[in-house]
Each structure stands twice: as structure tokens, then as C-alpha cells.
Design an enzyme around this catalytic site. Sequence first.
Site, mmCIF file in Angstrom:
data_model
loop_
_atom_site.group_PDB
_atom_site.id
_atom_site.type_symbol
_atom_site.label_atom_id
_atom_site.label_comp_id
_atom_site.label_asym_id
_atom_site.label_seq_id
_atom_site.Cartn_x
_atom_site.Cartn_y
_atom_site.Cartn_z
ATOM 1 C CG HIS A 136 56.856 62.813 28.944
ATOM 2 N ND1 HIS A 136 56.961 63.436 30.168
ATOM 3 C CD2 HIS A 136 57.946 63.218 28.229
ATOM 4 C CE1 HIS A 136 58.060 64.181 30.201
ATOM 5 N NE2 HIS A 136 58.672 64.066 29.041
ATOM 6 C CE LYS A 140 59.658 60.360 30.580
ATOM 7 N NZ LYS A 140 60.960 60.015 29.968
#
Length: 243
Positions: A136, A140
Site C-alpha cells: 500500500h 496507510k
Amino acid sequence: MQVIINGIDGAMGTILAGVIEKTDDMEVVAGITPTGAPGTFLTPDAYQGPADMVIDFSHHDGTVALMDYCVSRGLPAVVCTTGQTEEEMAYIAKAAESIPVFKSANMSVGVAITAKLVKEVAAKFSDYEVEIVEIHHNRKVDAPSGTALMLADAVREVRPDLHYNMGRSGIAKREPDEIGINAVRMGNIVGTHEVMFGTNTQTIKITHEAHDRALFADGAVAAARFLAGQPAGMYNMDDLLAD
């Protein structure tokens, strides 16, 4: 359908508002955000106007307040936020005794189908080692991702003897009864999840790549349409796919 967006000025809340704006059967009637952005409300209970649905793309710290608000007003809730503690998840489940709640670690229909495939492979190849890698963007905050855990849970539904190994360090010899879960954070990657099943002779890989965050907003809209008119209870992507 009149929708309240909790977390409206976040990355996903902004995208969701844009998606709803282009639909014919939905409108955003209120946005909730603690930033105090113009035209928004600081907390859910600050808005008592008309509404049919709440879609949550905020932060799990607000779970209790949001569920209390939805229960008090009898509003269905699509909870897209991840990272909830066990206590917060229990609170969501308690709320679902009074209102319909849609909760998924990932709002992509494609990810839901991926989880079904993962479960099928895990059942078919019950002696294979299992590893999960999720990638990600660097902003995040939770690791591993809720989606990675959802995919691992899909494996454990048919192989309950396995346990999770959350990222290896130091002496990291692999145990036969583990699912390795590894998180990578870099750049602006929307989300990639790869589940690997392997032996000494072959490897099976199932991969889902998200190219645009709009797919999560599309999934949230589909979930809201599904949830409208449902009785109280907890619903997820499996229910949506079966509908």
C-alpha cells in the site's frame, strides 16, 4: 437515497462524494469530519436532518460515536473504515442487533471474489504453505491491511489449524502451520494483495491489484443500495455477491 458521509474530507470520502454526485438515485445530505471544514459537521450527532444511510470512510476511533448515532436514528450503516480493535468490532456487532450494518475490510467486489478463490485453493491444496504479501501507499496507518487479514481468514475457514505470522525478523525459519503475512509501504500504491500457495515443486499465486481508489467508492455505493431495506443484522461482501 439521502446519504451521510462520515469522513467526507478524507481521500476516500472525497472520492465517494464525487461518485455519488454522478448517480441518479443518491445524494449527499451531510458530511461529518473533525477538521471543521466549511459546510460539514464536527460529529455525527451534530446533524439531525433527513437521511437514509450512513457511509463511513473515517477512522476507527470514531466507531462508538458513529454506531450510537446510527442506532439512535435507526440509520443503516456501511462501515468501510478498517483497523478496528476487538472492542470496536464488538460494538459494531452490538449495533447490528438494532440496525443493518454492512462491514467489509475491503469494499472492492473484485477482492471479495479473490477471497472466494483463495478459500477454494486452500481447501483443494490443504498441505500447501501459505504466504500473503500486501502493498500500500506510504500513508496507510494500519499494518497488515484489513484486506490481508480478510484473505488470511478465508484460508483459515478451511484450514483452522494455521496461525498467523505477522512479518518475520531475526531467526525466521518457517513453521509448517503458519500463514506468513507481510506488509510493504511505499509511494502512492492503491493496494496490491498476493496470496501464494506453495510446495517444493510449484507455486500458485492469486493477486488482486487496485488501480484507482474509485473502486472502493463504487463498492460502497453498491453496498448502500444492497443495505437499503434490509432487516437488522451484519452483512458483508458475500451477502452482496449472493444478492
